[in-house]
Enzyme design. Structure first.
Site, mmCIF file in Angstrom:
data_model
loop_
_atom_site.group_PDB
_atom_site.id
_atom_site.type_symbol
_atom_site.label_atom_id
_atom_site.label_comp_id
_atom_site.label_asym_id
_atom_site.label_seq_id
_atom_site.Cartn_x
_atom_site.Cartn_y
_atom_site.Cartn_z
ATOM 1 N N GLU A 169 0.813 -1.218 0.000
ATOM 2 C CA GLU A 169 0.000 0.000 0.000
ATOM 3 C C GLU A 169 0.851 1.275 0.000
ATOM 4 O O GLU A 169 0.686 2.154 0.848
ATOM 5 C CB GLU A 169 -0.973 -0.025 1.193
ATOM 6 C CG GLU A 169 -1.892 -1.244 1.141
ATOM 7 C CD GLU A 169 -2.791 -1.410 2.363
ATOM 8 O OE1 GLU A 169 -2.802 -0.529 3.228
ATOM 9 O OE2 GLU A 169 -3.483 -2.442 2.440
ATOM 10 N N ASN A 210 2.090 -5.035 -3.156
ATOM 11 C CA ASN A 210 0.679 -5.378 -2.950
ATOM 12 C C ASN A 210 -0.102 -4.091 -2.681
ATOM 13 O O ASN A 210 0.392 -3.186 -2.004
ATOM 14 C CB ASN A 210 0.626 -6.302 -1.716
ATOM 15 C CG ASN A 210 -0.715 -6.936 -1.467
ATOM 16 O OD1 ASN A 210 -1.320 -7.494 -2.376
ATOM 17 N ND2 ASN A 210 -1.185 -6.874 -0.216
ATOM 18 N N HIS A 246 -10.359 -6.049 -2.233
ATOM 19 C CA HIS A 246 -11.405 -5.864 -1.226
ATOM 20 C C HIS A 246 -12.557 -5.146 -1.929
ATOM 21 O O HIS A 246 -12.572 -3.921 -2.023
ATOM 22 C CB HIS A 246 -10.883 -5.038 -0.047
ATOM 23 C CG HIS A 246 -9.826 -5.750 0.734
ATOM 24 N ND1 HIS A 246 -10.106 -6.870 1.498
ATOM 25 C CD2 HIS A 246 -8.492 -5.525 0.875
ATOM 26 C CE1 HIS A 246 -8.997 -7.299 2.079
ATOM 27 N NE2 HIS A 246 -8.001 -6.498 1.708
ATOM 28 N N GLU A 275 -6.189 -10.684 -1.461
ATOM 29 C CA GLU A 275 -6.998 -10.474 -0.250
ATOM 30 C C GLU A 275 -8.483 -10.395 -0.602
ATOM 31 O O GLU A 275 -9.221 -9.549 -0.085
ATOM 32 C CB GLU A 275 -6.559 -9.188 0.479
ATOM 33 C CG GLU A 275 -5.076 -9.188 0.828
ATOM 34 C CD GLU A 275 -4.621 -7.946 1.602
ATOM 35 O OE1 GLU A 275 -5.477 -7.213 2.118
ATOM 36 O OE2 GLU A 275 -3.399 -7.724 1.659
ATOM 37 N N ASP A 277 -12.195 -10.255 -0.856
ATOM 38 C CA ASP A 277 -13.483 -10.373 -0.161
ATOM 39 C C ASP A 277 -14.451 -9.406 -0.825
ATOM 40 O O ASP A 277 -14.037 -8.426 -1.441
ATOM 41 C CB ASP A 277 -13.408 -10.205 1.364
ATOM 42 C CG ASP A 277 -12.719 -8.949 1.845
ATOM 43 O OD1 ASP A 277 -12.625 -7.972 1.077
ATOM 44 O OD2 ASP A 277 -12.277 -8.935 3.011
HETATM 45 O O1 9MR Z 1 -7.591 -8.311 8.245
HETATM 46 C C1 9MR Z 1 -6.648 -7.528 8.952
HETATM 47 C C2 9MR Z 1 -7.236 -7.075 10.269
HETATM 48 O O2 9MR Z 1 -7.423 -8.181 11.134
HETATM 49 C C3 9MR Z 1 -6.327 -6.056 10.912
HETATM 50 O O3 9MR Z 1 -6.956 -5.529 12.068
HETATM 51 C C4 9MR Z 1 -6.043 -4.954 9.923
HETATM 52 C C5 9MR Z 1 -5.140 -3.908 10.537
HETATM 53 O O4 9MR Z 1 -4.996 -2.825 9.695
HETATM 54 O O5 9MR Z 1 -5.430 -5.504 8.778
HETATM 55 C C6 9MR Z 1 -6.275 -6.356 8.089
HETATM 56 O O6 9MR Z 1 -5.690 -6.837 6.917
HETATM 57 C C7 9MR Z 1 -5.322 -5.847 5.959
HETATM 58 C C8 9MR Z 1 -4.120 -6.363 5.225
HETATM 59 O O7 9MR Z 1 -3.109 -6.696 6.140
HETATM 60 C C9 9MR Z 1 -3.633 -5.377 4.213
HETATM 61 N N1 9MR Z 1 -4.663 -4.980 3.297
HETATM 62 C C10 9MR Z 1 -5.913 -4.557 3.921
HETATM 63 C C11 9MR Z 1 -6.394 -5.603 4.892
HETATM 64 C C12 9MR Z 1 -7.744 -5.206 5.476
HETATM 65 O O8 9MR Z 1 -7.619 -4.057 6.250
#
Ligand code: 9MR
Length: 566
Positions: A169, A210, A246, A275, A277
């Site tokens: 990101e 990513n 997402h 990722e 969803d």
């Molecule tokens: O799914 C993850 C969640 O449990 C955490 O609290 C969060 C913290 O920012 O991160 C989420 O996963 C993220 C991923 O690591 C990077 N891309 C976005 C995902 C959703 O926020």
């Protein structure tokens, strides 16, 4: 400093013993019917046949503690990404102080189940501890290099770990660089450095960049495209690009996803959906489920159409554990299984898109037998019943309970994968009714069984006490038979006699009985043990029965069974 290597053999033993635990927990009744699940060919088999992986983001807690979670995780997926366990705050919360338990847990699970692991994520502006964020340029560079060397190095010789998200990101939506603490301290140099240090730590892992909102062709994905092109031109080892995906049904599907993946593939990199969803505005409806399923189909098709797309990771798999509702109020249900681990239409969509032909089985399991109660105490009861049968296999039972001896509403108090259940936490000297129903592998649900009434004992630790449960064996317009009434010595010492009391609805009369002597006073009936069945050792039980005539068309039956000694 060399960290300890993963000890796979010990961990395998630990996982095997965890897998032996039975899942019994209280669950809500699902709102929508589920789609075919285990009756279908598993996703991993189908994806592998197409040369792709299908994975999930693993949460360490349910992976350790929930058999249902583990079963789906190992049956359906051949790839896993740690949802949080490999992030900087999880692995190196303070300088050179390492915690690998969660990361190792996931890698061990993957090894035990022949799954590949994607490491996520080395350099991200979130979930990085404060001690890193405040460093000056030189110290920050050293911290990054150390972090990557240790974490990537730990799994470099493990064949399961095949790839890493090196930077995550780095862009704003308009394609400019995100002004994170990394960028503000080091400029964009940190990106190339991180890739080079990762390559040094594991020469064989695929190294990825990513991001989210880069699935279609837009300013952000074009900035990503230009960066990857320029880094590779400088021999920076960028092997792969991750498209988080997402998505949300209310924003539409990025219809140029395939075209976008193709332009990246033309740069010579692997592409992957990392990722996935697809959230909806809750609550679920059949129409929203169908749209979501179509989006899942579209995403799988986009990857299947592009040879350089190595596979798809879904960001979790059960709606029970998803980041979405915590982040987007009134949105959720983004995954392919519901909170009760029942497959949703989205599962069927993914399965079908990978070439599966999920069963269209609609046959419900046979109705389970009426539960039989035993081991009644002042706070618990054990129930068992004759198992259901089903053409595609019974996967478990729902246990329903209503308060009192009549009226009230049956609500689900638990599930069991076997034909027995122990209900605890009950009130002393209180009546409950129990029913059970079966579920099959395709999500069909049986009719509910007849009810058994259970009255808990008075308790108090006197060593005596008994309980009575009654089952309606048969009934007709003008009468019914209650058989058996099971009398159980729920105390810790033998009893020499028992008395069961119950109530007849108005107009009902006892016309016969066996194995007990019945006397009636008004609507109250007292049943005393016969000479031969009054003595019961601790935990032992006996039965009696009786027949009743009732006014034509009355559907009520006797109720309120309580037991006392002698
Ligand atoms: O799914 C993850 C969640 O449990 C955490 O609290 C969060 C913290 O920012 O991160 C989420 O996963 C993220 C991923 O690591 C990077 N891309 C976005 C995902 C959703 O926020």
């Amino acid at each position: 400093m060399t960290p300890p290597r993963v000890r796979i053999r010990d961990t395998r033993r630990r996982l095997a013993s965890l897998a032996a635990l039975t899942l019994v927990s209280a669950l809500a009744v699902p709102a929508l019917s589920a789609a075919p699940a285990a009756a279908a060919t598993p996703l991993r088999t189908l994806a592998a046949a197409k040369g792709k992986f299908i994975g999930f983001a693993a949460a360490t807690n349910p992976l350790a503690n929930e058999a249902a979670y583990r079963t789906i995780a190992q049956t359906e997926f051949n790839q896993v990404t740690a949802e949080n366990a490999m992030k900087w705050e999880s692995t190196e919360p303070s300088d050179n102080s390492w915690t690998f338990s969660g990361a190792d847990q996931i890698v061990d699970f993957a090894v035990a189940n022949s799954q590949q692991v994607h490491g996520h994520t080395l350099i991200w502006h979130q979930q990085t501890p404060g001690w890193v964020q405040g460093l000056g340029a030189t110290a920050m560079r050293t911290a990054i290099q150390d972090h990557i060397a240790t974490l990537v190095g730990r799994y470099a010789d493990n064949a399961a770990l095949v790839s890493w998200d090196v930077v995550n990101e780095v862009f704003n939506e308009d394609g400019t660089f995100r002004t994170s603490f990394w960028y503000n301290t080091l400029g964009q140099s940190y990106i190339a450095d991180a890739f080079r240090w990762a390559r040094a730590a594991d020469p064989n892992a695929k190294l990825c960049i990513n991001d989210y909102n880069v699935e279609g062709v837009n300013a952000k994905s074009t900035a990503m495209y230009n960066l990857v092109q320029s880094l590779r031109a400088q021999n920076v080892p960028v092997d792969c690009v991750g498209f988080q995906s997402h998505l949300a049904t209310q924003y539409g599907f990025p219809s140029d996803m395939r075209q976008n993946l193709e332009r990246f593939a033309a740069l010579g990199v692997e592409v992957r959906i990392t990722e996935l969803d697809i959230r909806i505005q809750t609550p679920r409806t059949s129409a929203k489920d169908a749209t979501q399923a179509q989006y899942y189909t579209n995403a799988v098709n986009a990857c299947l159409a592009v040879p350089a797309c190595s596979g798809i990771t879904i960001w979790g798999f059960t709606d029970k554990y998803s980041w979405v509702p915590d982040t987007f109020p009134s949105e959720g249900a983004a995954l392919i299984y519901d909170e009760n681990y029942q497959a949703k239409p989205a599962y069927t969509a993914v399965n079908t898109a990978f070439g599966g032909t999920p069963t269209t089985d609609t046959q419900a399991p046979t109705t389970p037998g009426t539960p039989v109660a035993s081991g009644i105490t002042s706070s618990s009861v054990n129930l068992s019943w004759t198992a259901s049968t089903d053409n595609v296999g019974v996967t478990g039972y729902d246990i329903l309970r209503a308060p009192g001896t009549s009226g009230g509403t049956f609500t689900q108090v638990g599930t069991s994968t076997t034909a027995s259940f122990s209900n605890t936490g009950l009130s002393a000297n209180t009546a409950y009714r129990y029913q059970v129903r079966a579920r099959d592998a395709a999500g069909n649900v049986s009719a509910v069984s007849s009810a058994v009434t259970v009255t808990t004992t008075t308790g108090g630790g006197t060593g005596g006490g008994c309980g009575a449960t009654a089952t309606v064996q048969t009934q007709w317009q003008t009468g019914y038979v209650i058989e058996p009434v099971r009398v159980t010595n729920s105390g810790t010492s033998a009893i020499s006699g028992w008395t069961v009391t119950f109530t007849l609805p108005a107009g009902h009369t006892v016309t016969g009985s066996w194995n007990a002597t019945l006397t009636t006073s008004g609507q109250t009936v007292t049943a005393r043990n016969a000479a031969y069945n009054g003595s019961l050792g601790a935990g032992a039980s006996t039965t009696f029965g009786f027949q009743v005539s009732r006014p034509n068309g009355d559907t009520a039956t006797a109720s309120g069974f309580t037991c006392a000694t002698p």
